[in-house]
Write a protein that holds these residues in place. Structure first.
Motif, PDB file in Angstrom:
ATOM      1  N   VAL A 136       9.131  16.120  14.011  1.00 32.82           N
ATOM      2  CA  VAL A 136       8.196  15.435  14.912  1.00 32.82           C
ATOM      3  C   VAL A 136       7.185  14.619  14.122  1.00 32.82           C
ATOM      4  CG1 VAL A 136       6.376  15.774  16.634  1.00 32.82           C
ATOM      5  CG2 VAL A 136       8.477  17.128  16.764  1.00 32.82           C
ATOM      6  N   LEU A 137       6.650  15.195  13.056  1.00 33.33           N
ATOM      7  CA  LEU A 137       5.686  14.466  12.220  1.00 33.33           C
ATOM      8  C   LEU A 137       6.339  13.262  11.549  1.00 33.33           C
ATOM      9  CD1 LEU A 137       3.754  17.430  10.548  1.00 33.33           C
ATOM     10  CD2 LEU A 137       2.946  15.925  12.375  1.00 33.33           C
ATOM     11  N   SER A 138       7.591  13.393  11.151  1.00 31.68           N
ATOM     12  CA  SER A 138       8.302  12.265  10.543  1.00 31.68           C
ATOM     13  C   SER A 138       8.509  11.144  11.556  1.00 31.68           C
ATOM     14  CB  SER A 138       9.645  12.735   9.990  1.00 31.68           C
ATOM     15  OG  SER A 138      10.369  11.654   9.427  1.00 31.68           O
ATOM     16  N   VAL A 139       8.834  11.505  12.790  1.00 32.56           N
ATOM     17  CA  VAL A 139       9.005  10.501  13.847  1.00 32.56           C
ATOM     18  C   VAL A 139       7.693   9.771  14.102  1.00 32.56           C
ATOM     19  CG1 VAL A 139       9.470  10.176  16.304  1.00 32.56           C
ATOM     20  CG2 VAL A 139      10.954  11.647  14.950  1.00 32.56           C
ATOM     21  N   LEU A 140       6.592  10.521  14.174  1.00 31.54           N
ATOM     22  CA  LEU A 140       5.281   9.899  14.404  1.00 31.54           C
ATOM     23  C   LEU A 140       4.885   9.004  13.238  1.00 31.54           C
ATOM     24  CD1 LEU A 140       3.288  12.900  15.958  1.00 31.54           C
ATOM     25  CD2 LEU A 140       4.211  10.901  17.142  1.00 31.54           C
ATOM     26  N   TRP A 141       5.229   9.401  12.024  1.00 29.84           N
ATOM     27  CA  TRP A 141       4.896   8.617  10.840  1.00 29.84           C
ATOM     28  C   TRP A 141       5.646   7.291  10.836  1.00 29.84           C
ATOM     29  CZ3 TRP A 141       0.773   9.160   8.191  1.00 29.84           C
ATOM     30  CH2 TRP A 141       0.641   8.628   6.915  1.00 29.84           C
ATOM     31  N   HIS A 142       6.915   7.318  11.189  1.00 36.82           N
ATOM     32  CA  HIS A 142       7.712   6.088  11.260  1.00 36.82           C
ATOM     33  C   HIS A 142       7.361   5.245  12.486  1.00 36.82           C
ATOM     34  CE1 HIS A 142      10.145   8.280   8.330  1.00 36.82           C
ATOM     35  NE2 HIS A 142      10.774   7.152   8.061  1.00 36.82           N
ATOM     36  N   TYR A 143       6.703   5.861  13.454  1.00 35.65           N
ATOM     37  CA  TYR A 143       6.382   5.205  14.728  1.00 35.65           C
ATOM     38  C   TYR A 143       5.210   4.233  14.606  1.00 35.65           C
ATOM     39  CZ  TYR A 143       5.264   5.101  19.778  1.00 35.65           C
ATOM     40  OH  TYR A 143       5.005   4.711  21.075  1.00 35.65           O
ATOM     41  N   GLN A 144       4.349   4.442  13.610  1.00 37.63           N
ATOM     42  CA  GLN A 144       3.063   3.753  13.564  1.00 37.63           C
ATOM     43  C   GLN A 144       3.194   2.232  13.439  1.00 37.63           C
ATOM     44  OE1 GLN A 144       0.183   5.333  14.210  1.00 37.63           O
ATOM     45  NE2 GLN A 144       1.518   7.111  14.528  1.00 37.63           N
ATOM     46  N   LEU A 145       3.903   1.743  12.449  1.00 38.09           N
ATOM     47  CA  LEU A 145       3.968   0.293  12.224  1.00 38.09           C
ATOM     48  C   LEU A 145       4.651  -0.456  13.362  1.00 38.09           C
ATOM     49  CD1 LEU A 145       4.643  -0.033   8.383  1.00 38.09           C
ATOM     50  CD2 LEU A 145       2.491  -0.232   9.635  1.00 38.09           C
ATOM     51  N   GLN A 167       0.809  -1.213   0.000  1.00 41.58           N
ATOM     52  CA  GLN A 167       0.000   0.000   0.000  1.00 41.58           C
ATOM     53  C   GLN A 167       0.848   1.272   0.000  1.00 41.58           C
ATOM     54  OE1 GLN A 167      -3.234  -0.152  -0.417  1.00 41.58           O
ATOM     55  NE2 GLN A 167      -3.297  -2.391  -0.259  1.00 41.58           N
ATOM     56  N   GLU A 168       2.067   1.185   0.524  1.00 43.43           N
ATOM     57  CA  GLU A 168       2.982   2.332   0.607  1.00 43.43           C
ATOM     58  C   GLU A 168       2.382   3.484   1.409  1.00 43.43           C
ATOM     59  OE1 GLU A 168       4.196   3.431  -3.306  1.00 43.43           O
ATOM     60  OE2 GLU A 168       5.281   1.567  -3.670  1.00 43.43           O
ATOM     61  N   TRP A 169       1.650   3.137   2.473  1.00 43.21           N
ATOM     62  CA  TRP A 169       1.086   4.160   3.343  1.00 43.21           C
ATOM     63  C   TRP A 169       2.093   4.639   4.383  1.00 43.21           C
ATOM     64  CZ3 TRP A 169      -4.271   1.460   4.489  1.00 43.21           C
ATOM     65  CH2 TRP A 169      -5.038   1.500   3.321  1.00 43.21           C
ATOM     66  N   PHE A 170       2.986   3.739   4.784  1.00 38.65           N
ATOM     67  CA  PHE A 170       3.953   4.066   5.825  1.00 38.65           C
ATOM     68  C   PHE A 170       5.354   3.709   5.355  1.00 38.65           C
ATOM     69  CE2 PHE A 170      -0.047   3.146   8.026  1.00 38.65           C
ATOM     70  CZ  PHE A 170      -0.184   4.274   8.827  1.00 38.65           C
ATOM     71  N   PRO A 171       6.379   4.305   5.948  1.00 37.77           N
ATOM     72  CA  PRO A 171       7.758   3.963   5.574  1.00 37.77           C
ATOM     73  C   PRO A 171       8.133   2.562   6.039  1.00 37.77           C
ATOM     74  CG  PRO A 171       7.724   5.503   7.422  1.00 37.77           C
ATOM     75  CD  PRO A 171       6.315   5.403   6.922  1.00 37.77           C
ATOM     76  N   THR A 172       9.097   1.979   5.370  1.00 37.93           N
ATOM     77  CA  THR A 172       9.486   0.604   5.670  1.00 37.93           C
ATOM     78  C   THR A 172      10.493   0.498   6.808  1.00 37.93           C
ATOM     79  OG1 THR A 172      11.213   0.721   3.989  1.00 37.93           O
ATOM     80  CG2 THR A 172       9.073  -0.142   3.303  1.00 37.93           C
ATOM     81  N   SER A 173      11.248   1.545   7.069  1.00 41.08           N
ATOM     82  CA  SER A 173      12.313   1.428   8.073  1.00 41.08           C
ATOM     83  C   SER A 173      12.687   2.808   8.600  1.00 41.08           C
ATOM     84  CB  SER A 173      13.553   0.763   7.462  1.00 41.08           C
ATOM     85  OG  SER A 173      14.041   1.526   6.378  1.00 41.08           O
ATOM     86  N   GLY A 174      13.470   2.781   9.696  1.00 41.66           N
ATOM     87  CA  GLY A 174      13.982   4.016  10.272  1.00 41.66           C
ATOM     88  C   GLY A 174      13.068   4.612  11.323  1.00 41.66           C
ATOM     89  N   GLY A 175      13.622   5.519  12.102  1.00 42.03           N
ATOM     90  CA  GLY A 175      12.848   6.226  13.118  1.00 42.03           C
ATOM     91  C   GLY A 175      12.377   7.583  12.652  1.00 42.03           C
ATOM     92  N   TYR A 176      12.955   8.077  11.557  1.00 42.25           N
ATOM     93  CA  TYR A 176      12.563   9.349  10.944  1.00 42.25           C
ATOM     94  C   TYR A 176      13.153   9.376   9.534  1.00 42.25           C
ATOM     95  CZ  TYR A 176      17.227  10.402  12.763  1.00 42.25           C
ATOM     96  OH  TYR A 176      18.562  10.345  13.073  1.00 42.25           O
ATOM     97  N   GLY A 177      12.820  10.406   8.778  1.00 42.78           N
ATOM     98  CA  GLY A 177      13.297  10.488   7.408  1.00 42.78           C
ATOM     99  C   GLY A 177      14.816  10.535   7.332  1.00 42.78           C
ATOM    100  N   TYR A 178      15.368   9.797   6.374  1.00 44.08           N
ATOM    101  CA  TYR A 178      16.828   9.743   6.247  1.00 44.08           C
ATOM    102  C   TYR A 178      17.422  11.081   5.797  1.00 44.08           C
ATOM    103  CZ  TYR A 178      16.390   4.706   6.727  1.00 44.08           C
ATOM    104  OH  TYR A 178      16.123   3.445   7.207  1.00 44.08           O
ATOM    105  N   ASP A 179      16.615  11.953   5.220  1.00 46.30           N
ATOM    106  CA  ASP A 179      17.105  13.244   4.762  1.00 46.30           C
ATOM    107  C   ASP A 179      16.936  14.341   5.805  1.00 46.30           C
ATOM    108  OD1 ASP A 179      14.358  13.098   4.663  1.00 46.30           O
ATOM    109  OD2 ASP A 179      14.166  14.348   2.862  1.00 46.30           O
ATOM    110  N   MET A 180      16.569  13.950   7.051  1.00 44.63           N
ATOM    111  CA  MET A 180      16.301  14.931   8.098  1.00 44.63           C
ATOM    112  C   MET A 180      17.360  14.868   9.191  1.00 44.63           C
ATOM    113  SD  MET A 180      12.169  14.647   8.503  1.00 44.63           S
ATOM    114  CE  MET A 180      12.138  16.261   9.289  1.00 44.63           C
ATOM    115  N   ILE A 181      17.555  16.010   9.856  1.00 45.22           N
ATOM    116  CA  ILE A 181      18.455  16.107  10.995  1.00 45.22           C
ATOM    117  C   ILE A 181      17.593  16.248  12.249  1.00 45.22           C
ATOM    118  CG2 ILE A 181      20.276  17.456  12.107  1.00 45.22           C
ATOM    119  CD1 ILE A 181      21.161  18.353   9.335  1.00 45.22           C
TER     120      ILE A 181
END
Length: 226
Positions: A84-93, A62-76
């Motif tokens: 914060v939104l990237s962390v929450l997005w990776h947190y779901q699965l 479905q590609e609704w959520f990212p497959t890995s990581g705790g946040y976006g790889y392009d973020m500091i």
């Protein structure tokens, strides 16, 4: 990262499972027929199995959520809203892979305990006295919770172990990923440190549950005072 993932997931799954189990025992009928098969199915899936299912269905297909990581790889890491939104997005699965497995077992145990309490003498006597069911169910739920708290204390080690595997599957930052890297690199001091931290987490959580058990059950305080 590990505490932020596992502690909310364990508490949330435990609460939801107990609430659903109590409702299934109290209402029965069609609600019970739907909840019980779903709970039995979910309780027999290990945490890593549920993690793989969620990963394949919601991240790969479905590609609704990212497959890995705790946040976006392009973020500091920062205190910005985008981070914060990237962390929450990776947190779901990872979060739901732990919660869904925990809900099933807790719902089954709570359903059995509530059915036992509903047939107790004090419930029958209270109904004969004309006490409302809304008040009786509070005592039933509180008494049925006691074995559930004990079971959570005994199973906390298994839950933590399964959650660590879920971290590895999702490449989520935490003790699980650190421990895997230590095993691959044969870093024995890091393996010992990670194992020590996991042991301390289990002991502290079990200690906190035992304190909570004494707060919920007044008989323990009474026995200690005597």
């Amino acid at each position: 990262w590990t505490v932020g993932l596992q502690l909310p997931a364990i508490i949330f799954g435990w609460l939801i499972g107990n609430i659903l189990g109590a409702l299934a025992a109290y209402r029965r009928s069609g609600y019970d027929k739907i909840l019980m098969p779903a709970s039995l199915f979910a309780s027999n899936i290990p945490a890593f199995g549920m993690a793989v299912i969620l990963l394949v269905v919601f991240a790969i297909r479905q590609e609704w959520f990212p497959t890995s990581g705790g946040y976006g790889y392009d973020m500091i890491p920062s205190f910005s809203w985008s981070y914060v939104l990237s962390v929450l997005w990776h947190y779901q699965l990872p979060f739901w892979s732990i919660v869904l497995v925990l809900i099933g077992g807790q719902a089954i145990g709570m359903r059995s305990m509530v059915i036992y309490e509903l047939n107790a003498d004090y419930v029958k006597y209270s109904r004969l006295m004309g006490i409302k069911d809304s008040k009786i169910i509070r005592y039933v739920f509180r008494n049925a919770m006691l074995p559930q708290i004990t079971g959570l204390a005994l199973a906390i080690g298994t839950i933590v172990g399964g959650a660590l595997v879920a971290e590895i599957i999702f490449s989520y930052p935490g003790i699980g990923s650190t421990l895997l890297d230590a095993v691959r690199g044969q870093d024995y001091p890091l393996i010992q440190a990670s194992t020590l931290i996991i042991t301390l987490m289990v002991l502290l959580t079990t200690f906190g549950i035992e304190i909570l058990y004494g707060i919920i059950d007044p008989r323990i305080k009474s026995a200690q005072s005597d």
